[in-house]
Design a protein around this motif. Structure first.
Motif, short mmCIF file in Angstrom:
data_model
loop_
_atom_site.label_atom_id
_atom_site.label_comp_id
_atom_site.label_asym_id
_atom_site.label_seq_id
_atom_site.Cartn_x
_atom_site.Cartn_y
_atom_site.Cartn_z
N VAL A 144 41.98 115.45 38.64
CA VAL A 144 41.06 115.39 39.79
C VAL A 144 39.59 115.47 39.35
O VAL A 144 38.70 115.08 40.10
N GLY A 145 39.35 115.97 38.13
CA GLY A 145 38.00 115.96 37.55
C GLY A 145 36.96 116.46 38.53
O GLY A 145 37.10 117.54 39.13
N THR A 210 39.09 109.29 38.41
CA THR A 210 38.81 109.34 39.84
C THR A 210 37.64 108.41 40.16
O THR A 210 36.90 108.01 39.26
N SER A 211 37.50 108.10 41.42
CA SER A 211 36.22 107.53 41.85
C SER A 211 35.92 108.03 43.24
O SER A 211 36.82 108.39 44.00
N SER A 212 34.64 108.08 43.56
CA SER A 212 34.19 108.70 44.80
C SER A 212 33.17 107.81 45.49
O SER A 212 32.36 107.15 44.84
N GLN A 213 33.25 107.81 46.82
CA GLN A 213 32.27 107.11 47.64
C GLN A 213 31.68 108.14 48.60
O GLN A 213 32.41 108.96 49.16
N TYR A 214 30.37 108.09 48.75
CA TYR A 214 29.68 109.03 49.63
C TYR A 214 28.84 108.26 50.64
O TYR A 214 28.17 107.29 50.27
N ALA A 215 28.88 108.71 51.89
CA ALA A 215 28.11 108.02 52.93
C ALA A 215 27.62 109.03 53.96
O ALA A 215 28.35 109.95 54.36
N THR A 233 47.14 106.84 43.15
CA THR A 233 47.21 106.44 44.57
C THR A 233 46.67 107.47 45.56
O THR A 233 46.71 107.22 46.76
N THR A 234 46.24 108.66 45.09
CA THR A 234 45.84 109.68 46.05
C THR A 234 44.45 109.39 46.60
O THR A 234 43.52 109.11 45.83
N ARG A 235 44.32 109.44 47.91
CA ARG A 235 43.01 109.26 48.55
C ARG A 235 42.70 110.50 49.37
O ARG A 235 43.55 110.98 50.13
N ALA A 250 50.79 106.92 48.43
CA ALA A 250 51.35 105.57 48.50
C ALA A 250 52.61 105.51 47.67
O ALA A 250 52.64 105.99 46.53
N VAL A 251 53.65 104.94 48.25
CA VAL A 251 54.92 104.76 47.56
C VAL A 251 55.21 103.26 47.52
O VAL A 251 55.33 102.63 48.57
N PRO A 252 55.29 102.68 46.32
CA PRO A 252 55.61 101.26 46.26
C PRO A 252 57.11 101.06 46.45
O PRO A 252 57.88 101.29 45.52
#
Ligand code: FES
Ligand SMILES: [Fe+2]
Length: 329
Positions: A144-145, A210-215, A233-235, A250-252
């Protein structure tokens, strides 16, 4: 990543083995696992999981697969002194060891040793329970960093409800859609009215896994919205305004079909109306995204075109996602 990888069943088989079975997945929340004997059936990607609070107070995760013939041992949730498989009644202690196997006394030399439920890795982030099927995996904190720090303390959040979803799209189409807000002004008018999605204000940040979006909220009231992605897949979403968090899986289930859930948490002082309003807002965005990814799936499903063209700036988090993906190839 070639579009062929978005509908090829053999690619999915490899992804399950090499990505999903080796990474951290959100699996449930501690609210349903408070007392000794509490259990819940869950999943880590496609991997069936049993979450169990032991007599000793330890939270454990097991592969929810009976060592006899493979039936799932627990379903739903509840509180028990032991875990009994509904197929032939093999019974496991809360620590996973096999305690009873009917008629095994009639089998000379049958030993229950070594037939316990397979333990999996389990760790928590506030009320969020994560499971990794890979016992050698790096700790959750590494996965999760910077997201843990960005979210801040989560212990005051209370579980509200779970919403499930299913889309006719490859899991990577679903993740890539989440990872850019280039489509927001075009495809999410309601969201874009509440949240500032202008490229000069909307922040995109990639870290290792990870990647993050901020608004910011358009009305200037309340904290910045946070939209985090944790490989694979965790959001984790925090909308501006009231104290809230939602976390999605998410489960494929096939190379062109993905199911999952979102768990919603709110601060204790959030009213029922406020919570319902936020969930309705999120469901609207979800319905819009569903139409988008299902259309993309039809588009990438032929062999007539083999790849698209990403925008390096606006879609930098997709580039990051694809680089992580390719590190497994
Ligand atoms: S499969 Fe579980 S008891 Fe037979
Ligand atoms: Fe979207």
């Amino acid at each position: 990543v070639s579009w062929a990888a978005y509908s090829d069943p053999e690619t999915l088989a490899r992804e399950r083995r090499e990505i999903f079975e080796r990474t951290w997945h959100y699996a449930g929340h501690v609210g349903e696992l408070e007392r000794p004997g509490d259990f819940a059936a869950a999943s880590a990607g496609h991997v069936p999981v049993a979450l169990v609070r032991g007599e000793d107070g330890e939270l454990r995760a097991f592969l929810n697969v009976c060592r006899h013939r493979g039936h799932e041992v627990v379903s739903g949730s509840g509180n028990r002194k032991s875990l009994q498989c509904p197929y032939h009644a093999w019974t496991y202690d809360l620590d996973g060891s096999l305690r009873a196997a009917p008629r095994s006394d009639r089998e000379p030399g049958f030993s229950m040793d070594g037939l316990g439920l397979l333990p999996l890795r389990v760790e928590t982030l506030g009320p969020l329970v994560f499971v990794n099927p890979d016992r050698e995996a790096a700790p959750l904190a590494e996965a999760v960093g910077p997201v843990a720090q960005a979210l801040g303390p989560l212990d005051d959040l209370v579980f509200h409800s779970r919403a499930s979803y299913e889309v006719e799209a490859n899991w990577k189409v679903v993740m890539e859609n989440y990872l850019e807000c280039y489509h927001c002004p075009v495809a999410h008018p309601g969201f874009s009215k509440e949240v500032n999605v202008d490229p000069d204000d909307y922040v995109l940040e990639a870290a290792e896994w990870t990647s993050s979006q901020y608004a910011d909220p358009r009305n200037g009231n309340g904290a910045r919205g946070q939209f985090h992605f944790v490989w694979p897949t965790t959001r984790i979403n925090v909308f501006p305004g009231i104290a809230n968090l939602s976390v999605g899986t998410a489960v494929p289930v096939s190379s062109t079909r993905t199911i999952g859930m979102f768990d919603y948490f709110f601060g204790a002082d959030v009213t029922a109306e406020e919570a319902e309003e936020m969930i309705a807002f999120d469901s609207q965005v979800g319905a819009e995204d569903r139409a988008l990814v299902e259309s993309v799936q039809r588009g990438v499903g032929t062999s007539l075109l083999t790849e698209g063209r990403l925008l390096p700036e606006s879609e930098q988090l997709i580039t990051h996602f694809q680089a992580l993906y390719q590190s497994y190839e």
